[in-house]
Every structure is written in C-alpha cells, then in structure tokens.
Scaffold this active site. Structure first.
Site, PDB file in Angstrom:
ATOM      1  N   HIS A 317     -12.752   8.712  -9.378  1.00  0.00           N
ATOM      2  CA  HIS A 317     -12.399  10.092  -9.006  1.00  0.00           C
ATOM      3  C   HIS A 317     -11.638  10.771 -10.139  1.00  0.00           C
ATOM      4  O   HIS A 317     -11.964  11.887 -10.552  1.00  0.00           O
ATOM      5  CB  HIS A 317     -11.557  10.054  -7.725  1.00  0.00           C
ATOM      6  CG  HIS A 317     -10.993  11.366  -7.291  1.00  0.00           C
ATOM      7  ND1 HIS A 317     -11.264  11.921  -6.055  1.00  0.00           N
ATOM      8  CD2 HIS A 317     -10.141  12.237  -7.893  1.00  0.00           C
ATOM      9  CE1 HIS A 317     -10.622  13.072  -5.929  1.00  0.00           C
ATOM     10  NE2 HIS A 317      -9.925  13.281  -7.044  1.00  0.00           N
ATOM     11  N   GLU A 318     -10.605  10.098 -10.650  1.00  0.00           N
ATOM     12  CA  GLU A 318      -9.775  10.702 -11.691  1.00  0.00           C
ATOM     13  C   GLU A 318     -10.569  10.978 -12.962  1.00  0.00           C
ATOM     14  O   GLU A 318     -10.378  12.010 -13.613  1.00  0.00           O
ATOM     15  CB  GLU A 318      -8.574   9.810 -12.005  1.00  0.00           C
ATOM     16  CG  GLU A 318      -7.572   9.662 -10.868  1.00  0.00           C
ATOM     17  CD  GLU A 318      -7.028  10.995 -10.377  1.00  0.00           C
ATOM     18  OE1 GLU A 318      -6.829  11.916 -11.200  1.00  0.00           O
ATOM     19  OE2 GLU A 318      -6.824  11.126  -9.159  1.00  0.00           O
ATOM     20  N   HIS A 321     -12.372  14.256 -13.409  1.00  0.00           N
ATOM     21  CA  HIS A 321     -11.546  15.440 -13.662  1.00  0.00           C
ATOM     22  C   HIS A 321     -11.393  15.745 -15.154  1.00  0.00           C
ATOM     23  O   HIS A 321     -10.795  16.775 -15.505  1.00  0.00           O
ATOM     24  CB  HIS A 321     -10.141  15.247 -13.078  1.00  0.00           C
ATOM     25  CG  HIS A 321     -10.042  15.435 -11.601  1.00  0.00           C
ATOM     26  ND1 HIS A 321     -10.680  16.444 -10.929  1.00  0.00           N
ATOM     27  CD2 HIS A 321      -9.335  14.747 -10.657  1.00  0.00           C
ATOM     28  CE1 HIS A 321     -10.384  16.368  -9.639  1.00  0.00           C
ATOM     29  NE2 HIS A 321      -9.581  15.353  -9.448  1.00  0.00           N
ATOM     30  N   ASP A 332     -11.086  19.679  -7.147  1.00  0.00           N
ATOM     31  CA  ASP A 332     -10.845  19.099  -5.826  1.00  0.00           C
ATOM     32  C   ASP A 332     -11.232  20.143  -4.785  1.00  0.00           C
ATOM     33  O   ASP A 332     -10.382  20.775  -4.160  1.00  0.00           O
ATOM     34  CB  ASP A 332      -9.378  18.683  -5.674  1.00  0.00           C
ATOM     35  CG  ASP A 332      -9.050  17.432  -6.465  1.00  0.00           C
ATOM     36  OD1 ASP A 332      -9.854  16.476  -6.423  1.00  0.00           O
ATOM     37  OD2 ASP A 332      -8.006  17.402  -7.142  1.00  0.00           O
TER      38      ASP A 332
END
Length: 366
Positions: A317-318, A321, A332
């Site tokens: 997920h990170e 970004h 998000d």
C-alpha cells in the site's frame, strides 16, 4: 509454485488477522453530512461539518477533512488549472479496535469546525489565485459507539482564495520538507535506511515484508488478466487493466531489493508522523516511507483472512503512494474493502488500498 510456498511459510507466522472498515452491506448516505469550506486567513481554511440527520453520529476522523494529521484534506488548483503538489503525509491507520478518541461526536443538526493551514502541506510560494474543494467518505458509528455502521459521502463547495506567496512560504512545512532535485530512477528498487532500524527484529520484519510485497505484486500483476472477475470487483473497468498491471509490476520491482532504488524505506519514525493509530506513512513528495511501532506489534507478517491488514500488504500500500514507483502515485480515495469497492473505476485505479486489498484477495483466494 515457489512464490506460493514462500508466502505460505511467511503467513504461518501470522497473528490473528485485522479486519475493518465499513462492513459489507452497510448504508452509504449522500446527504447525511454537509461540508462547507471558508477562508480564515492567507492560507488558513475552516471546514464546517454539519449533521443533517435527526440522530447523533460519531464520525471517524481518519482520512477525512477532520483528520488532525497533516494529510491531504482538499485538492488545490492554481489559476491555470494545475494541481498544487502535496507535501504532507499519507498514513495507513490500524482499522481494528477503534478508540473513542478517533471519532468526533455530532448531535442532530449540530456542527463542528476544523481549521488547517494548507501551506503546511502544499507549496504555495508562487502565490496567486487558487481553487479548493474537498470530497470523500466518512465512516460513521452510532452515538457513543465505535462500531462502524454506515458512511456518509461529502462534496464541499468550491473555495476561491487569493494567497500571498511570500506569507505562505514563511509557514513551516509539516515535516520541515525543503525542495529537492529529482531522484535518479535508473534502478527502481527500494533502499532501507539502516540507521532507522533500531533492532534486528525490525529490520528482519521489514525485509520479509518487502520480499512478500514483491511476491504478492507479481502474483497480482498476473491475476489482472487471468482473474477478470476479481479484477472487475476492485477496478470496475477493463480499460484500466494495463495501468493496474503496470503498477503491480512496478511495486514488485521496487520491493525486490533493499539496497538502492527510487524510494527510501525507514524501519522507524524519523520524522515524527507516527501519531496514535498510524501503522506507517508515506511522504510522496520525498519518496520516503516510515513504519510506526504498531506496524510491528499489531500486524501479522501476512494474513490468511480476506480484507485484512498485515505487514506485507501495508508495505505494498505504502509503495503505491510514491511517484518514484509509478506516476501518478496513488491517493487514499477509499479505505477498507467496502469503501474501496464502492469507488468509480477512475478513483479505484488511483487508490492505494484497492491494490493492497486485491493482492490480499488473490493470495487468500477471497
């Protein structure tokens, strides 16, 4: 298959899985709350949130206009229509065991105000005229409760501001960030900041999470074309298959080494962003990721439960970004399974949690 065997070995170490978000089938209201933006200073903005209903609500602050962390609360465009670079944080929050302090209670027809300085999270030094707006979805619990029972979408008014660039530049950035030149993108593999690793256990956990992230992302890239029903569940439109597949491939490549690349991954919080409930966070303007203490204490390495959080998918997920992994980087837009799968195709393809949840679904077989 070697990848499956390796991931299965890692998941055998897992603690009980963490689930969340808006439970499947709960109602999403279009008009339960109203958000109005107003200017209160050169770069100060006030958001007034009104409960339009006839019952009290508990509004979860995470990833909303009410978030106390320096997150992206509004989108900002300059007079020529260009989006202003965001220099704040994109946190991943723990989704289980929500505390009362994470909520704001709002009585029927009541209002609450939240003020923030957009110069702390955006470079407004050029000054001039800007247009702001906010949109999102707020998870809702009943009065005095912390169990999510619904959600409310919000779309604010457009706020037009004329900002003095010199005054805006004098506002300290939330993370003390200064402009840097572009990073080299010759070798797109992450680099672990060894000095941030306080002990061997943290380094071992992060190294394992990156390895699992690479494997999960590779599996997911293949599944985009091989499991079209699952792809449509999360990303809605076949026209984005190549984009989704490309991002998974980029994350797999970025995760595949720990000694050099487009992102820097920190074992611990060296920038002071680990507020309560934060598992990890990214500074996209710097291509840096930071793990928080509860990343290690509260997450299993890899979960066997559908829609659950773990270290591997949190790391995945990170990494989405970070613009050094792939541009445009993910936002998000919808957090947790119910919100992520309620997004439009255009929003889903740019939503970090859609990738993490899809990877979890492919691995677990949801």
């Amino acid at each position: 298959m070697q990848v499956i065997v390796a991931l299965a070995a890692l998941s055998s170490l897992a603690a009980p899985a963490l689930g969340f978000s808006i439970p499947r089938g709960v109602p999403v209201s279009q008009s339960m709350i109203d958000v109005k933006l107003s200017a209160t200073g050169n770069s100060m903005v006030k958001a007034t949130i009104t409960n339009n209903g006839n019952r009290a609500l508990n509004l979860l602050k995470f990833h909303t206009i009410m978030d106390s962390n320096p997150t992206r609360k509004v989108s900002i465009e300059s007079e020529d229509g260009k989006e202003i670079q965001f220099t704040g944080m994109m946190p991943t929050y723990k989704e289980k065991d929500l505390k009362p302090s994470y909520f704001i209670s709002l009585p029927p027809k009541g209002t609450v105000e939240h003020s923030f300085d957009i110069a702390r999270t955006h470079d407004l030094s050029r000054g001039g005229k800007f247009t702001l707006k906010a949109e999102g979805m707020v998870p809702i619990a009943e009065e005095n409760g912390t169990e999510i029972t619904g959600a409310a979408k919000y779309h604010s008014n457009e706020l037009h501001m004329t900002i003095d660039g010199e005054k805006a530049a004098s506002v300290e950035n939330a993370f003390g960030i200064v402009k840097r030149g572009p990073r080299s993108r010759i070798t797109k593999r992450t680099s672990i900041d060894m000095q941030s690793c306080g002990n061997s256990q943290e380094l071992q956990a992060l190294t394992a999470a990156l390895k699992a992230s690479a494997q999960l992302s590779s599996m997911s890239a293949q599944a985009v074309s091989q499991n079209q029903d699952k792809y449509m569940e999360y990303f809605k439109d076949p026209q984005y298959m190549q984009t989704v597949q490309s991002r998974f491939q980029a994350v797999a490549q970025e995760s595949s080494s720990t000694t050099g690349g487009g992102t820097t991954y920190h074992c611990s919080d060296t920038m002071g962003g680990c507020e309560e409930g934060v598992l990890a966070y990214t500074l996209p303007s710097q291509n840096e990721v930071f793990n928080c203490p509860i990343y290690y204490s509260d997450l299993p390495p890899l979960s066997n439960e559908c829609h659950a959080q773990d270290q591997a998918t949190t790391t995945l997920h990170e990494l989405t970004h970070n613009p050094a992994v792939q541009e445009p980087f993910c936002e998000d837009n919808g957090y947790g399974y119910e919100r992520a799968t309620a997004l439009s195709a255009e929003k889903a393809v740019q939503n970090a949690d859609s990738y993490a949840l899809f990877a979890n679904a492919i691995y677990v077989g949801c």
